[in-house]
Design a protein around this motif. Structure first.
Motif, PDB file in Angstrom:
ATOM      1  N   LEU B  70      48.359  26.457  38.894  1.00 61.12           N
ATOM      2  CA  LEU B  70      47.487  27.615  39.784  1.00 61.12           C
ATOM      3  C   LEU B  70      46.975  27.186  40.987  1.00 61.12           C
ATOM      4  N   ASP B  71      46.661  25.821  41.005  1.00 59.93           N
ATOM      5  CA  ASP B  71      46.006  25.094  42.095  1.00 59.93           C
ATOM      6  C   ASP B  71      46.939  24.996  43.166  1.00 59.93           C
ATOM      7  N   ARG B  72      48.335  24.549  42.936  1.00 64.01           N
ATOM      8  CA  ARG B  72      49.557  24.553  43.697  1.00 64.01           C
ATOM      9  C   ARG B  72      49.579  25.966  44.365  1.00 64.01           C
ATOM     10  N   TRP B  73      50.034  26.821  43.637  1.00 64.41           N
ATOM     11  CA  TRP B  73      50.187  28.300  43.995  1.00 64.41           C
ATOM     12  C   TRP B  73      48.987  29.027  44.399  1.00 64.41           C
ATOM     13  N   GLY B  74      48.048  28.697  44.457  1.00 57.99           N
ATOM     14  CA  GLY B  74      46.605  29.470  44.612  1.00 57.99           C
ATOM     15  C   GLY B  74      46.870  30.383  45.830  1.00 57.99           C
ATOM     16  N   VAL B  75      47.181  29.714  46.871  1.00 53.80           N
ATOM     17  CA  VAL B  75      47.447  30.562  48.060  1.00 53.80           C
ATOM     18  C   VAL B  75      48.585  31.706  48.150  1.00 53.80           C
ATOM     19  N   VAL B  76      49.742  31.385  47.540  1.00 50.96           N
ATOM     20  CA  VAL B  76      50.643  32.174  47.474  1.00 50.96           C
ATOM     21  C   VAL B  76      50.074  33.711  46.334  1.00 50.96           C
ATOM     22  N   ILE B  77      49.471  33.116  45.328  1.00 50.70           N
ATOM     23  CA  ILE B  77      49.086  34.454  44.446  1.00 50.70           C
ATOM     24  C   ILE B  77      47.984  35.335  45.161  1.00 50.70           C
ATOM     25  N   TYR B  78      47.028  34.478  46.281  1.00 50.48           N
ATOM     26  CA  TYR B  78      46.206  35.226  46.804  1.00 50.48           C
ATOM     27  C   TYR B  78      46.618  36.191  47.942  1.00 50.48           C
ATOM     28  N   LEU B  79      47.735  35.539  48.456  1.00 50.28           N
ATOM     29  CA  LEU B  79      48.443  36.484  49.292  1.00 50.28           C
ATOM     30  C   LEU B  79      49.279  37.610  48.843  1.00 50.28           C
ATOM     31  N   ILE B  82      46.485  40.333  48.152  1.00 49.53           N
ATOM     32  CA  ILE B  82      45.987  40.945  49.373  1.00 49.53           C
ATOM     33  C   ILE B  82      47.172  42.128  49.857  1.00 49.53           C
ATOM     34  N   ILE B  83      48.548  41.435  49.839  1.00 46.51           N
ATOM     35  CA  ILE B  83      49.572  42.238  50.152  1.00 46.51           C
ATOM     36  C   ILE B  83      49.560  43.774  49.478  1.00 46.51           C
ATOM     37  N   PRO B 111      45.844  47.159  41.574  1.00 48.26           N
ATOM     38  CA  PRO B 111      45.557  45.683  42.251  1.00 48.26           C
ATOM     39  C   PRO B 111      44.292  45.118  42.488  1.00 48.26           C
ATOM     40  N   SER B 112      43.271  46.077  42.699  1.00 47.30           N
ATOM     41  CA  SER B 112      41.883  45.592  42.859  1.00 47.30           C
ATOM     42  C   SER B 112      41.346  44.667  41.480  1.00 47.30           C
ATOM     43  N   GLU B 113      42.003  45.179  40.512  1.00 48.24           N
ATOM     44  CA  GLU B 113      41.581  44.326  39.130  1.00 48.24           C
ATOM     45  C   GLU B 113      42.248  42.732  39.338  1.00 48.24           C
ATOM     46  N   LEU B 114      43.654  42.806  39.651  1.00 47.55           N
ATOM     47  CA  LEU B 114      44.351  41.597  39.581  1.00 47.55           C
ATOM     48  C   LEU B 114      43.759  40.789  40.787  1.00 47.55           C
ATOM     49  N   VAL B 115      42.942  41.257  41.781  1.00 48.04           N
ATOM     50  CA  VAL B 115      42.664  40.505  42.775  1.00 48.04           C
ATOM     51  C   VAL B 115      41.485  39.472  42.480  1.00 48.04           C
ATOM     52  N   PRO B 151      39.204  40.802  50.655  1.00 48.86           N
ATOM     53  CA  PRO B 151      39.603  41.708  49.613  1.00 48.86           C
ATOM     54  C   PRO B 151      38.528  42.824  49.195  1.00 48.86           C
ATOM     55  N   PHE B 152      37.258  42.273  49.571  1.00 53.31           N
ATOM     56  CA  PHE B 152      36.185  42.989  49.546  1.00 53.31           C
ATOM     57  C   PHE B 152      36.241  44.306  50.384  1.00 53.31           C
ATOM     58  N   ALA B 153      36.768  43.909  51.626  1.00 53.01           N
ATOM     59  CA  ALA B 153      36.598  45.160  52.617  1.00 53.01           C
ATOM     60  C   ALA B 153      37.820  46.103  52.414  1.00 53.01           C
ATOM     61  N   LEU B 154      38.904  45.604  51.784  1.00 52.79           N
ATOM     62  CA  LEU B 154      40.072  46.276  51.363  1.00 52.79           C
ATOM     63  C   LEU B 154      39.763  47.228  50.199  1.00 52.79           C
ATOM     64  N   ILE B 155      38.844  46.754  49.185  1.00 47.61           N
ATOM     65  CA  ILE B 155      38.647  47.364  48.130  1.00 47.61           C
ATOM     66  C   ILE B 155      37.693  48.469  48.602  1.00 47.61           C
TER      67      ILE B 155
END
Lengths: 593, 367
Positions: B70-79, B82-83, B111-115, B151-155
């Motif tokens: 999760l540490d390694r893939w954190g950025v990808v998951i986050y992106l 967001i998408i 998606p707002s839950e997963l985020v 994410p806050f703004a998007l939600i």
């Protein structure tokens, strides 16, 4: 962890408080389920004229509702009730079935606006009719029957499409909303905010105690720019005719009069129209539901000569002294275009041509201008685009050009058509309001104002919410010299011995104006179904636009009378009487003049 | 690769608590949906069972691999999250004036839950690298703030104020957990006091209404205030022992708003009384304390912050929801973890619990 414990401790304390300490009381409340909601409708905002005369009011009305939970046995109660309100119990049951099982504690509306006798009958037998509730509600009342109906509009029950739309979020089934006119445009201001109360009721549904109340906030009051005295004068003058009268203050754009005839009774819409009533309104060949001042389109006819004159003068095709010889006709190719005066006007300059409405003079100006140059001026004078008045369904009108004809009709422009256009016939179409804006711009020296119908909005307590500001739509494409010449021509229309509208002249008031007679070339074929008005439908429409006093205008007027034949004989006198009424009336001196 | 100690360190308590909550949820949900008048709600009950099973599967998946991934893939998951949020704003379904759901084949996800999980992971990743004993300064906080605000703004745009505030609370709690430098903290508090009145102007009418209603329930006894009052009546009328399963009158007569989602606790409290509600709170407390213990016992920074974030997410949701139905907090749409109906919420919570187990199991693997 300490924080978490503290938070859970807080929750537990609250839980304990609700369930153990308050539990007994709350259980009692839940057991009887005796809390009911009653909504308090907000009184809708009122409408006044520019002088504070009340035009639209609210009057109390009594509605019969039923709360099913309390109306046990329902069938028996309904049977009894149906006798008093004279609605078959089957019909009542149908209404109830629509809500069945959903909200047994919410009132269901059974009949609106019962009369006083019915009210008395129900109130007396209150204990025999469990769950039956009579609600007092404000009901819209239009004080002057048939007056300004198109402008004010009316209310109707909200429809399902509106209920789903975002604009009407927060509305409920059965609520009344503005459907037309001011009532619709300013719905948001007029509406106010619903209040309500929570009450505890006994087993027959009678209120035992009021737990909480939130007062309704009444809607804002509207002060219109209309002058009711003048409005009614105009309506009297239009009585029996089909047509419209619009008038405004040339210096501000405030609409003083907006009358459209025939009219309709708005109060009938509030109680709900029967099928026959509605059909007779819709099938009436004189279109009573249409606001002719803003929705109907007519060829502007000779009133359009103002535009042709401006274009000719500004483009240097004519000047003050240019004359054309009118022999009563004008030859173009192998076609002959006639002047309305068969014997001809002789040598005329532009001022005389306007005053006597010489067609030949303007045929020649138009021919030299070409249709597209003329169209540019017409558009710059505000024709062919909406004035932006705060009313729905404003018509746009039409200014024909070569490109337009090719696009819409797929045909190329014929030179002869330019001639028709230059005297306001042919494809030209305009609303009375557009012609009014143009006329009042001529009156005030060239500024076109957006017509305003709302002067100010005030709260029910009388505090100012908003004041309308005059907004300029544009300037007429005319220099000072041109304006002077045109105004001189319009003055002579009324005040020259040979002018077309000598009938409009009134001693003591200096009126200028322009007549128009719009040819009705082809009426719709299906109109022939009506036998009586048939002959009438071939007569031309009569126009008159004008303003007074000529040197410092206080009012501009546009009048159209459908099939009124000549502008001078029918439309002119109406405009004259409106102007007379306005200027001779005792009015408080306004400070900003 | 497979180590016997993985089983030995497996947190059975945590699994038990999650299972218990899910079971309570299904029991109460059954009452909430069948008490209503129409039958179509029964489908919701079956759907929730499916979601819960799906949640268990996802949980298993999330404790099988090493959480370091999760540490390694954190950025990808986050992106990706967001998408998804952006997609919601473009393709999302409108329900009741807001766009929160995205239809993916037969299911709709939120998606707002997963985020929430994504934000926890990315912040844990960031803080595990940059946190120090002196505390974070304002400059250190710029990146995490940006990561939260996007994410806050998007939600907020959807709009879903409840979830948006939750993301903010999460991020704030995690930041305070990793320690902020004293002076910077003071500045932040000062800044917050100034910006809160500003936020007021950006709220939608109904959102302002809710906050005003919370501050003064008498303002709106017909709308949101009515819900709160009815909810309080439901909870209070349960008294000590409750009215009995499937016998809640407030529930049966549909006096409760959203009785199968946000207000499900009212149903539980009415039917099971103070005893039942207290039991539920204790299970939550147990779950949260397990989560915090795992966080403290974990020997690497990433794992600690990650576990803290997940635990704090469950805590805030439970706290806000319970507070809301009892009239301690404004009505914002925050579901009760594992109890309220809603697939995305169940999956998110189960993913969180899976990660907690994952960290707990692998704490011996630290060098």
């Amino acid at each position: 962890m300490i924080w978490v414990l503290a938070a859970f401790f807080l929750l537990t304390v609250r839980l304990f408080y609700l369930q153990v300490i308050e539990g007994e009381e709350l259980r009692r409340l839940s057991k009887n389920n005796c809390i009911r909601l009653q909504s308090i409708d907000a009184p809708r905002g009122l409408c006044f004229d520019r002088n504070g005369v009340l035009l639209v009011d609210n009057r109390p009305a009594f509605d019969v509702n039923i709360i099913l939970r309390d109306a046990v046995p329902v069938a028996e109660t309904i049977d009894k009730l149906s006798k008093y309100i004279k609605v078959p119990s089957k019909e009542l049951m149908e209404k109830i079935d629509r809500y069945k099982g959903l909200f047994s504690y919410k009132p269901i509306l059974l009949k609106r606006n019962i009369d006083r006798n019915t009210l008395a009958a129900i109130e007396v037998r209150k204990f025999d009719l469990p769950g039956v509730i009579v609600d007092v509600k404000p009901r819209r009342y239009y004080i002057n029957k048939q007056s300004a109906s198109h402008l004010l509009g009316y209310l109707g029950e909200i429809n399902s499409r509106q209920l789903q739309s975002k604009k009407y979020s927060g509305y409920r089934v059965g609520e009344f909303v503005g459907k037309v006119g001011i009532e619709k445009t300013y719905e948001e201001c007029l509406r106010g905010k619903r209040g309500g109360r929570q009450v505890e009721v006994n087993s027959t549904g009678q209120v035992r105690r009021i737990l909480k109340t939130v007062g309704a906030q009444p809607g804002h009051n509207l002060f219109l720019t209309i002058d009711q005295v003048l409005q009614q004068k105009a309506e009297t003058l239009l009585n029996g005719l089909a047509g419209a009268v619009v008038a405004m203050e040339p210096s501000t754009g405030h609409v003083l009069v907006m009358a459209s005839s025939p009219s309709f009774d708005q109060n009938a819409f509030i109680s709900g129209l029967s099928h026959e009533q509605w059909n007779s309104l819709v099938s009436n060949p004189f279109r009573p539901m249409e606001n002719k001042a803003v929705q109907a389109l007519y060829p502007p006819a000779s009133t359009y000569k103002i535009v042709t004159a401006i274009a000719g003068l500004e483009e240097g095709i004519i000047d003050e002294n240019t004359t054309f010889d009118c022999l009563g006709y004008h030859k173009y190719g192998d076609r002959v275009f006639r002047c309305w005066k068969r014997t001809g006007h002789g040598k005329v300059n532009v001022v005389r041509a306007l005053a006597e409405s010489c067609d030949v003079f303007f045929y020649q100006v138009g021919q030299k201008l070409g249709v597209d140059r003329l169209a540019w001026y017409a558009k710059a004078c505000g024709l062919g685009s909406r004035t932006g008045i705060d009313l729905d369904h404003e018509a746009r009108g039409l200014v024909p050009t070569k490109a337009w004809k090719r696009r819409r009709l797929g045909m190329s422009w014929q030179g002869g058509e330019t001639l028709s256009v230059s005297i306001g016939q042919g494809y030209n179409l305009a609303t009375p309001l557009q012609m009014l804006v143009l006329t009042s711009a001529v009156a005030n020296g060239g500024t076109m104002y957006r017509p305003l119908i709302l002067k100010s909005i005030k709260t029910a307590e009388g505090l100012l919410v908003r004041k309308s500001k005059s907004r300029i739509l544009g300037k007429l494409p005319a220099g000072k010299k041109t304006m002077e010449i045109v105004r001189k021509g319009l003055w002579q229309v009324v005040n020259n011995r040979r002018g077309t509208a000598g009938i409009v002249h009134v001693d003591g008031i200096d009126i200028s104006g322009k007549t128009g007679t719009a040819q009705v070339v082809s009426r719709k074929k299906n109109d022939t179904a009506n036998k009586k008005p048939k002959a009438n439908f071939l007569k031309p429409h009569a126009w008159f636009v004008g303003y007074a006093p000529s040197d410092a205008p206080e009012i501009a007027v546009a009048v159209i009378v459908e099939h009124g034949e000549h502008g001078s004989s029918t439309a002119g006198p109406i405009a004259r009487d409106v102007i007379k009424t306005y200027l001779q009336k005792e009015r408080p001196v306004t400070a900003n003049r | 690769m497979f180590d016997r100690r993985l089983v030995q360190y497996f947190d059975w308590g945590l699994l038990g608590a999650a299972f218990l909550l899910g079971l309570i949820g299904l029991i109460v949900l059954y009452s909430a949906v069948t008490a209503g008048t129409s039958n179509q709600h029964n489908i919701l009950y079956l759907k929730q069972i499916v979601w819960f099973c799906g949640g268990l599967t996802v949980m298993v998946v999330f404790f099988l691999f090493n959480y370091k991934i999760l540490d390694r893939w954190g950025v990808v998951i986050y992106l990706i999250c967001i998408i998804l949020l952006v997609c919601v704003l473009i393709f999302g379904k409108y329900v009741g004036g807001s766009r929160r759901w995205l239809a993916v084949g037969p299911v709709t996800i939120q998606p707002s839950e997963l985020v929430k999980i994504a934000v926890i992971i990315i912040l844990a990743r960031h803080y595990s690298r940059y946190a120090n004993t002196n505390g974070l300064t304002l400059i250190d906080l710029i990146t995490p703030m940006a990561l939260t605000v996007i994410p806050f703004a998007l939600i907020v745009k959807q709009p879903d104020l409840g979830t948006a505030m939750l993301v903010l609370l999460l991020a704030a709690s995690m930041t305070i957990f990793v320690k902020i430098e004293k002076r910077s903290f003071a500045y932040l508090m000062g800044g917050a006091t100034i910006t809160f009145p500003l936020i007021w102007f950006f709220l939608k009418g109904y959102q302002k209404q809710r906050i005003m209603t919370f501050l003064n329930p008498d303002r709106d006894p017909l709308g949101a205030g009515y819900h709160i009052i009815q909810s309080k009546i439901a909870i209070g009328s349960g008294m000590i022992l409750g009215k009995g399963y499937l016998k809640g009158t407030q529930n049966i007569l549909s006096f409760l708003p959203e009785q199968h989602t946000d207000f499900i606790l009212s149903v539980l409290a009415e039917e099971w009384g103070f005893t039942g509600s207290l039991f539920l709170l204790i299970v939550y407390l147990f779950l949260i304390s397990r989560g915090l213990t795992i966080a403290y016992k974990c020997r690497d920074n990433f794992g600690t912050i990650l576990c803290f974030g997940i635990t704090v997410m469950i805590f805030w949701q439970a706290f806000i929801n319970v507070g809301m139905v009892m009239g301690l907090m404004p009505v914002v749409g925050v579901p009760l973890p594992l109890i309220s109906y809603g697939g995305s919420s169940v999956i998110t919570t189960m993913v969180g619990i899976g990660i907690l187990m994952n960290v707990s199991m692998r704490r011996f693997m630290m060098e």
